[in-house]
Scaffold this motif. Sequence first.
Motif, PDB file in Angstrom:
ATOM      1  N   HIS A   1       0.945  -1.189   0.000  1.00  0.00           N
ATOM      2  CA  HIS A   1       0.049  -0.184  -0.083  1.00  0.00           C
ATOM      3  C   HIS A   1       0.872   1.106   0.108  1.00  0.00           C
ATOM      4  O   HIS A   1       0.359   2.478  -0.393  1.00  0.00           O
TER       5      HIS A   1
ATOM      6  N   CYS B   1       1.693   3.569  -3.447  1.00  0.00           N
ATOM      7  CA  CYS B   1       0.838   4.618  -4.079  1.00  0.00           C
ATOM      8  C   CYS B   1       0.780   6.000  -3.291  1.00  0.00           C
ATOM      9  O   CYS B   1       0.736   6.911  -4.017  1.00  0.00           O
ATOM     10  N   SER B   2       0.958   5.761  -1.812  1.00  0.00           N
ATOM     11  CA  SER B   2       0.978   7.108  -0.939  1.00  0.00           C
ATOM     12  C   SER B   2       2.064   7.919  -1.549  1.00  0.00           C
ATOM     13  O   SER B   2       2.319   9.128  -1.557  1.00  0.00           O
TER      14      SER B   2
ATOM     15  N   GLU C   1      -4.018   3.438   1.968  1.00  0.00           N
ATOM     16  CA  GLU C   1      -3.568   4.412   1.617  1.00  0.00           C
ATOM     17  C   GLU C   1      -3.939   5.785   2.017  1.00  0.00           C
ATOM     18  O   GLU C   1      -2.994   6.653   2.382  1.00  0.00           O
TER      19      GLU C   1
END
Length: 491
Positions: free
Chosen positions: A223, A226-227, A255
Amino acid sequence: MTRNFYLYNTLTRTKELFKPIHPGMVGMYVCGPTVYGDAHLGHARPGITYDVLFRMLRHLGYKVRYVRNITDVGHLEHDADEGEDKIAKKARIEQLEPMEVVQLYTIRYHDAMQKLNVLPPSIEPRASGHIIEQINLVKKILDSGFAYISNGSVYFDVTKYNEVHHYGILSGRNLEDTKEGTRALDGQDDKHSPLDFALWKKASPEHIMHWPSPWSEGFPGWHLECSAMSEKYLGETFDIHGGGMDLMFPHHECELAQNTASRGKGGVNYWMHNNMITINGQKMGKSLGNFITLDQLFTGDHKLLEQAYSPMTIRFFILQAHYRSPLDFSNEALRAAEKGLKRILAAAKDLKGLTIAADVPENPELKQIEEKCYDALLDDLNTPNVLSCLFDAVRIINSAKDKSIKIGQADKAILDNLFNGILVDVLGIKDDSSEEGNGKIIESLMEMVLEARKTAKANKDWATSDKIRDNLKEIGIIIKDTKDGCEWTIQ
Ligand code: ZN
């Protein structure tokens, strides 16, 4: 930019008027594929949905920075914090370097997307190329107090986070619902709670993809990328974040929690999720035998397919449903889409040859069709209604063609906008039948050439057989003799 665009926001569960942070500019991030296998039907829907959004925003005059990532590390077998890395597993089975797997399937994914006329994004970052950014993000989350270090790994503390914020706000869950679906800790676990998720994982000795970090030699949690990458390329808060509905939980929920923990805000103004594709009413899965790759669709080479379907048929079929509605694949539905596509493309072709009459007043019906078409498009990308407006326009083109009505200059301009502006530029529907036809001609020619070579070989005429092989090589066609005959590839 004069037109209002309404977008359904998964977070607020309402259709909202779209207002970008920077006037005239839109930042959008979409979760891309984990590249460990061929692109399949499940990739086509998000690929096409966000491509239409990208194209439409540009059509409205926005400058768009579209970021779609490539996951090449950290996506574990069970989407949780356990199991082998998907890329590493494929590399082990195929005896390849993990980055060979990534390269191979990234190229194949790009190839399939290109066939579907999906435009490349503005930036396509890879998780493995952003390890430093991800380590920095873990540090920030640790500083905020919403993460802990355990035996060389770092975990997000969901319970603690939920005391201050709402974990589950995006997917509409509360912590109690989430607990029910989670397995209990087995005593071997480094986590404090089964709800917690990995930000950084210490690599086991057999784990081949790992990097140094302050906590251990390891790899980032899925996860995290993407952050980290959306912030890097689009800023602390950006306009649109998209992906498949299957990613809403846990991927996007995590996220959102990571963003809030590190920046004090969710960082996304509009969350968008496309619905899934089923096959004959069933979820697609390898174990169900209904897993269809895009190449198999294009060639018809799958037991569930009664024929091959062109990439444009697939694209048209996907656009016939609203992106938030479920969509079921069947041969019958695909053949219907093929027929509809043919009709609309035939009209687009006829439009080019229409005679324009002078002094014909503007056709009010046509103006209305154009307005309805924009209304549908701007109403949360209602592509099925856009297509139905285009079919209304097809009727007008056909009447003009059989001379029952006349088309003036103003009408022609509207029709051009509908069929070039909306159909081609926004919906990305183009006539690919000639490309397909050329492919078929090449196949037939190659069959003839290889048959001639086979005859030469049977007659022990080696000079002719070698000459055919060498001449083909000169034009970039490589032939390889196999025990069953002969294979050929274009270089
Ligand atoms: Zn993602």
